[in-house]
Scaffold this active site. Structure first.
Site, PDB file in Angstrom:
ATOM      1  CG  HIS A  57      -1.879  -1.117   1.276  1.00  0.00           C
ATOM      2  ND1 HIS A  57      -3.042  -1.119   0.537  1.00  0.00           N
ATOM      3  CD2 HIS A  57      -1.868  -2.295   1.963  1.00  0.00           C
ATOM      4  CE1 HIS A  57      -3.705  -2.240   0.767  1.00  0.00           C
ATOM      5  NE2 HIS A  57      -3.016  -2.968   1.633  1.00  0.00           N
ATOM      6  CE  LYS A  82      -5.407  -0.365   3.313  1.00  0.00           C
ATOM      7  NZ  LYS A  82      -5.355  -0.752   4.727  1.00  0.00           N
TER       8      LYS A  82
END
Length: 475
Positions: free
Chosen positions: A50, A252
């Site tokens: 990420h 997420k």
């Protein structure tokens, strides 16, 4: 057995911490209750690096995500870790398009966290980048520096290099009790006693229980299961980068991402469960995965799925990583959920420096910073393939047809530091059994090789450790 440092847990954080500390003249032991390294949350997650726009600013997650991503570029070269920077995209279905308040909030959060590679784009521009995006996508946040990685291969790389530098790994070693006396911790395990003045708790889903063995103030982990589909590599052109939907309080959300080996991964769900080892998949969970993934793309070729699986994340009620010296000599890494994979090198450095400030050890003059992974025969040039076969005929015998994995690669996966001792361990190191047939053709040959290399009967060969034996008798 005595040590200067004992690390409990051989997931990505435990292995990375062991490798970091092996730069110093210390006796380090890693205890792992499983039959291999990287078998908990590390082996069953999305494998995403990420960029850091999702983390709440001024948290451990925010700071360590950005630092960890930066560190991987050097580690890729040093430890031969497979990874690829392919970028990511968060899609929105809002009428506001790229001016969606949620997208703007993510963008601003990323700026606060030090992420500088982001751009807000319209749905039309997003479809030029990803032609299979659903027509309902109206805007997106694009990040160029996000990437993909094999999480278990990264952990194995850390573990192998740590072992080469003197770290000892004790697998199948379950911690049952910890005592503290005379400035030393005595750790009771299923295989014996270990003692050390320093303990690092990197036990993942068990990190709360390990903490509670030595503390009056208790910690707890909230297990969250995520279910995934994996599509065959014939669908490699479905997406070129990781496609997220807007995050929620559960995480997420369901994503669609390529893997390093050109499969496509869909998932995960986010169900809170009672048992941390509950990794079964469910009809409901898989249906939810497909339904939500279908919002992002025009069509999901689900008939090309080759397997499904589930992983469990170790969440903490603070919604942040807990990294601390909780009592004298006892260091915690609790609640390491997403983006723990990305942050792992930075977590290891943070924990390591906390320990070093206490022990003040000298540097290890024999430290080896380099590690070379197993070369994939099918990716070598014809000239190199011929050279490998000439040196070792085992490279001329294909064992796994789907992934074109040779006997030479299988044998090397067993003989390496912290080498494979069961079928799943071979799979994680070589990719044998990871293709379309999922081991249907090669399992018996793999068992023969394991039996010969380990000097044990095929009756003793397991899938993933005790209780998962493949053969239960002979006639």
């Amino acid at each position: 057995m005595k040590a200067d440092i004992i690390i409990i847990g051989a997931g990505i954080v435990g292995c990375a911490t062991a490798r970091f500390l092996s730069q110093y003249k210390l006796k380090i032991i890693v205890l792992e209750r499983g039959a291999d390294v990287a078998i908990g949350a590390t082996k069953a997650n999305s494998g995403i690096l990420h960029s850091g726009y999702d983390c709440e600013p001024n948290t451990h997650k925010a700071a360590l995500n950005v630092k960890g991503l930066s560190m991987y570029h050097k580690l890729k070269k040093e430890l031969d870790i497979p990874m690829r920077i392919c970028g990511s995209m968060v899609v929105s279905f809002s009428e506001s398009g790229e001016k969606s308040p949620e997208l703007i909030r993510l963008y601003e959060r990323g700026i606060s966290n030090g992420v500088t590679d982001m751009e807000l784009i319209s749905g039309e521009v997003a479809r030029k980048l990803e032609p299979n995006l659903h027509l309902s996508v109206t805007g997106a946040l694009v990040s160029k520096n996000a990437g993909i990685i094999s999480p278990y291969e990264a952990a194995i790389a850390f573990a192998e290099n740590a072992a080469e530098n003197g770290v000892e790994f004790f697998l199948n070693t379950n911690v049952t009790h910890i005592n503290f006396a005379d400035k030393s911790f005595t750790i009771h395990t299923s295989t014996g006693y270990f003692s050390s003045p320093v303990v690092i708790n990197a036990a993942g889903l068990e990190s709360g229980n390990i903490h509670n063995m030595t503390h009056v103030e208790k910690e707890s982990i909230i297990p969250q299961r995520g279910e995934y589909y994996l599509l065959d590599n014939t669908q490699r052109n479905l997406v070129s980068r990781t496609i997220f939907q807007l995050p929620t309080n559960l995480g997420k959300g369901v994503l669609i991402t390529p893997t390093l080996d050109h499969n496509i991964l869909l998932g995960p769900t986010g169900d809170f469960i009672d048992e941390g080892n509950s990794t079964e998949t469910t009809l409901k969970g898989l249906a939810e995965t497909l339904e939500k993934a279908s919002l992002s793309l025009n069509k999901i070729p689900i008939r090309h799925r080759i397997t499904n699986f589930a992983g469990v994340r170790a969440k903490h009620h603070s919604r942040d990583f807990v990294i601390e010296e909780s009592t004298s000599g006892f260091f915690n890494a609790i609640g390491i959920d997403s983006p723990g994979l990305t942050a792992a090198p930075a977590i290891a450095k943070m924990l390591g420096e906390m320990v070093l400030s206490r022990l003040q050890p000298k540097e290890n003059p024999k430290f080896k910073s380099k590690r070379v992974g197993i070369k994939r025969f099918k990716e070598l040039s014809p000239t190199l393939q011929a050279e490998y076969i000439a040196q070792n005929p085992a490279y001329g015998r294909i064992v796994c047809r789907c992934e074109t994995i040779t006997e030479g690669e299988i044998i090397e996966s067993i003989r390496r530091p912290v080498g494979a001792k069961n079928l799943d361990a071979v799979k994680r190191r070589s990719r044998a059994q990871m293709g379309r047939c999922q081991g249907g053709f090669c399992t018996m040959r793999l068992m023969e090789i394991l039996s010969a290399e380990l000097g044990i009967s095929e009756l003793e060969i397991t899938k993933s450790g005790a209780g998962s034996e493949i053969v239960h008798g002979s006639f």
